[in-house]
Scaffold this motif. Structure first.
Motif, PDB file in Angstrom:
ATOM      1  N   TYR A   1       0.186 -11.147  -5.238  1.00 42.18           N
ATOM      2  CA  TYR A   1       0.323  -9.700  -5.070  1.00 42.18           C
ATOM      3  C   TYR A   1       1.196  -9.309  -3.884  1.00 42.18           C
ATOM      4  N   GLU A   2       1.874 -10.262  -3.288  1.00 44.40           N
ATOM      5  CA  GLU A   2       2.667  -9.989  -2.082  1.00 44.40           C
ATOM      6  C   GLU A   2       3.679  -8.863  -2.289  1.00 44.40           C
TER       7      GLU A   2
ATOM      8  N   LYS B   1       2.000  -5.489  -2.870  1.00 46.87           N
ATOM      9  CA  LYS B   1       1.468  -4.930  -1.631  1.00 46.87           C
ATOM     10  C   LYS B   1       2.599  -4.365  -0.772  1.00 46.87           C
TER      11      LYS B   1
ATOM     12  N   LEU C   1       2.799  -0.475   0.237  1.00 50.66           N
ATOM     13  CA  LEU C   1       2.910  -0.064   1.638  1.00 50.66           C
ATOM     14  C   LEU C   1       4.105   0.856   1.830  1.00 50.66           C
TER      15      LEU C   1
ATOM     16  N   TRP D   1      -1.194  -7.052   6.397  1.00 50.70           N
ATOM     17  CA  TRP D   1      -1.642  -6.892   5.009  1.00 50.70           C
ATOM     18  C   TRP D   1      -0.736  -7.629   4.029  1.00 50.70           C
ATOM     19  N   VAL D   2       0.577  -7.433   4.126  1.00 48.82           N
ATOM     20  CA  VAL D   2       1.496  -8.028   3.155  1.00 48.82           C
ATOM     21  C   VAL D   2       1.693  -9.521   3.400  1.00 48.82           C
TER      22      VAL D   2
END
Length: 129
Positions: A72-73, A76, A80, A125-126
């Motif tokens: 899911y990189e 995400k 963002l 997060w990422v």
């Protein structure tokens, strides 16, 4: 390498990439504005150009992600940046129309907000450590 030094290097690289992204963003925004493109559309297109550059350089150079992307990189990263785009578009409108700040100055102000949001989101997060 000490953790503090590694963090400093990540942040410095992020700022360098951010400077390049900002230059791309401003150039495309200025060109589209000069051509008479509606400012929100110009913001979306110019921001998107910077985002693509940001993903490629931050993944490979700043945070040195090796191998295949996480499942899911990229999603995400896009989420963002869509969030940041919404915030910056709102602020651009607010600064320009509510506070009568000229568009170029409004763009500078929203870029400052964008850098902070993106660094925190990208780092924690990422491209999770």
């Amino acid at each position: 390498m000490k953790v503090a030094n590694k963090e400093s290097i990540h942040y410095l690289k992020f700022c360098i990439v951010g400077g390049l992204n900002t230059a791309i963003d401003f150039l495309v925004f200025s060109l589209l504005s000069y051509l008479g493109v509606y400012y929100i559309i110009a913001q979306c297109v110019s921001y998107g150009c910077g985002v693509l550059n940001s993903y490629l350089l931050n993944r490979t150079w700043t945070f040195q992600q090796q191998g295949k992307r996480g499942k899911y990189e990229f999603l995400k990263f896009i989420a963002l940046n869509v969030f940041t785009l919404i915030v910056t578009s709102f602020l651009l409108t607010l600064f320009h129309y509510k506070f009568s700040i000229p568009l170029p100055y409004s763009k500078v102000l929203v870029t400052i907000v964008s850098v902070g949001l993106n660094y925190i989101g990208t780092k924690f997060w990422v491209f999770e450590p």
